[in-house]
Design an enzyme around this catalytic site. Structure first.
Site, PDB file in Angstrom:
ATOM      1  N   GLU A 164       0.840  -1.210   0.000  1.00 60.55           N
ATOM      2  CA  GLU A 164       0.000   0.000   0.000  1.00 60.55           C
ATOM      3  C   GLU A 164       0.875   1.260   0.000  1.00 60.55           C
ATOM      4  O   GLU A 164       1.379   1.690   1.049  1.00 60.55           O
ATOM      5  CB  GLU A 164      -0.941   0.046   1.218  1.00 60.55           C
ATOM      6  CG  GLU A 164      -1.898   1.233   1.043  1.00 60.55           C
ATOM      7  CD  GLU A 164      -2.777   1.554   2.238  1.00 60.55           C
ATOM      8  OE1 GLU A 164      -2.712   0.859   3.261  1.00 60.55           O
ATOM      9  OE2 GLU A 164      -3.521   2.547   2.122  1.00 60.55           O
ATOM     10  N   ASP A 197       9.600   7.312  -0.178  1.00 58.35           N
ATOM     11  CA  ASP A 197       8.968   7.832  -1.391  1.00 58.35           C
ATOM     12  C   ASP A 197       8.701   6.647  -2.318  1.00 58.35           C
ATOM     13  O   ASP A 197       9.543   5.738  -2.443  1.00 58.35           O
ATOM     14  CB  ASP A 197       9.927   8.833  -2.061  1.00 58.35           C
ATOM     15  CG  ASP A 197       9.507   9.132  -3.473  1.00 58.35           C
ATOM     16  OD1 ASP A 197       8.459   9.776  -3.652  1.00 58.35           O
ATOM     17  OD2 ASP A 197      10.199   8.701  -4.421  1.00 58.35           O
ATOM     18  N   ASP A 209      -3.395  11.673  -3.268  1.00 57.25           N
ATOM     19  CA  ASP A 209      -3.559  13.113  -3.500  1.00 57.25           C
ATOM     20  C   ASP A 209      -3.978  13.343  -4.960  1.00 57.25           C
ATOM     21  O   ASP A 209      -3.290  12.856  -5.874  1.00 57.25           O
ATOM     22  CB  ASP A 209      -2.238  13.846  -3.222  1.00 57.25           C
ATOM     23  CG  ASP A 209      -1.800  13.669  -1.768  1.00 57.25           C
ATOM     24  OD1 ASP A 209      -2.651  13.815  -0.876  1.00 57.25           O
ATOM     25  OD2 ASP A 209      -0.621  13.356  -1.530  1.00 57.25           O
ATOM     26  N   LYS A 229      -4.973  20.360 -10.688  1.00 54.21           N
ATOM     27  CA  LYS A 229      -4.586  21.276 -11.767  1.00 54.21           C
ATOM     28  C   LYS A 229      -3.810  20.521 -12.854  1.00 54.21           C
ATOM     29  O   LYS A 229      -2.932  19.711 -12.529  1.00 54.21           O
ATOM     30  CB  LYS A 229      -3.700  22.397 -11.209  1.00 54.21           C
ATOM     31  CG  LYS A 229      -4.462  23.339 -10.314  1.00 54.21           C
ATOM     32  CD  LYS A 229      -3.588  24.478  -9.850  1.00 54.21           C
ATOM     33  CE  LYS A 229      -4.374  25.351  -8.897  1.00 54.21           C
ATOM     34  NZ  LYS A 229      -3.545  26.096  -7.991  1.00 54.21           N
ATOM     35  N   ASP A 241     -12.133   9.709  -4.145  1.00 47.84           N
ATOM     36  CA  ASP A 241     -13.342  10.541  -4.131  1.00 47.84           C
ATOM     37  C   ASP A 241     -13.299  11.541  -5.278  1.00 47.84           C
ATOM     38  O   ASP A 241     -14.276  12.231  -5.535  1.00 47.84           O
ATOM     39  CB  ASP A 241     -13.428  11.324  -2.814  1.00 47.84           C
ATOM     40  CG  ASP A 241     -12.191  12.182  -2.634  1.00 47.84           C
ATOM     41  OD1 ASP A 241     -11.095  11.601  -2.546  1.00 47.84           O
ATOM     42  OD2 ASP A 241     -12.309  13.424  -2.621  1.00 47.84           O
TER      43      ASP A 241
END
Ligand SMILES: C[S@@+](CC[C@H](N)C(=O)[O-])C[C@H]1O[C@@H](n2cnc3c(N)ncnc32)[C@H](O)[C@@H]1O
Length: 199
Positions: free
Chosen positions: A38, A90, A113, A117, A149
């Site tokens: 994950e 990372d 995230d 844009k 979402d």
């Protein structure tokens, strides 16, 4: 081409970080060949619940943010789970250093995230290169599970999966495990997709 002193220092720091990460991966995954992975695990809500319900599956969660990883570790310790590892790392660096024999049974990406844009889309975790790297480590039939979402990011992921030769969306696949995540609890609606590694 000459590089600046600042850039050279940054590269050296990155190399040390990757060497440390490799040491940790080699020691914790010494006896494990197959993992559920994950990336961006946040506080580890989903992964600790999953690991507790599936004690035979070795689970690895990574996140960039130290205190989120600390929270995950605390949950695992409290429940005395020995099949779960949380690492501050990372995603790109982790995939680069992870020993080649480690295979992914499932990869799960929950509420990454969204970077809405257009000029930030390249920062999204889901990219063709990521799907390539995960596919290389996943046997045919293994899964990539995505939930968000953000409708635009969900559509982006569908497009990337549909155009990737090594992944096929499995519309009938069952979500591996239902359990809240920190971010899922903040959302009223979300969409999920599961893709399977092709033969
Ligand atoms: C919106 S949060 C979702 C956290 C968790 N999956 C949940 O549903 O509660 C996204 C997480 O991804 C992590 N993240 C973003 N980019 C990352 C990267 N390149 N490598 C590792 N983690 C990353 C962030 O630190 C953050 O914790």
């Amino acid at each position: 081409m000459e590089i600046s002193e600042k850039y050279a220092k940054e590269l050296a720091k990155q190399e040390r970080r990757k060497a440390d990460l490799l040491d940790i991966c080699e020691s914790i995954l010494l006896h494990s060949k197959r993992i559920l992975f994950e990336p961006g695990c946040g506080h580890g809500h989903w992964l600790t619940n999953y690991a507790q319900a599936n004690p035979k599956q070795v689970c690895v969660g990574i996140d960039l943010i130290s205190h989120r990883i600390r929270k995950g570790k605390e949950k695992a310790t409290k429940r005395k789970l020995d099949n779960i590892y949380f690492l501050k790392a990372d995603l790109g660096e982790f995939l680069e250093v992870l020993p080649a024999h480690i295979r992914f049974d499932q990869t799960i990406l929950l509420f990454p995230d969204p970077w809405p844009k257009a000029r930030h889309h390249r920062r999204r975790m889901v990219q063709t290169t990521l799907l390539d790297s995960i596919a290389v480590r996943t046997d045919p039939g293994g899964t990539f599970c995505f939930r968000s979402d953000d409708r635009a990011y969900y559509d982006w992921t569908i497009e990337h999966l549909e155009s990737h030769p090594l992944w096929k969306i499995d519309a009938g696949a069952k979500w591996p495990y239902e359990s809240d995540t920190y971010f899922q609890n903040l959302m009223t609606e979300f969409s999920s997709v599961i893709a399977r590694r092709t033969h």
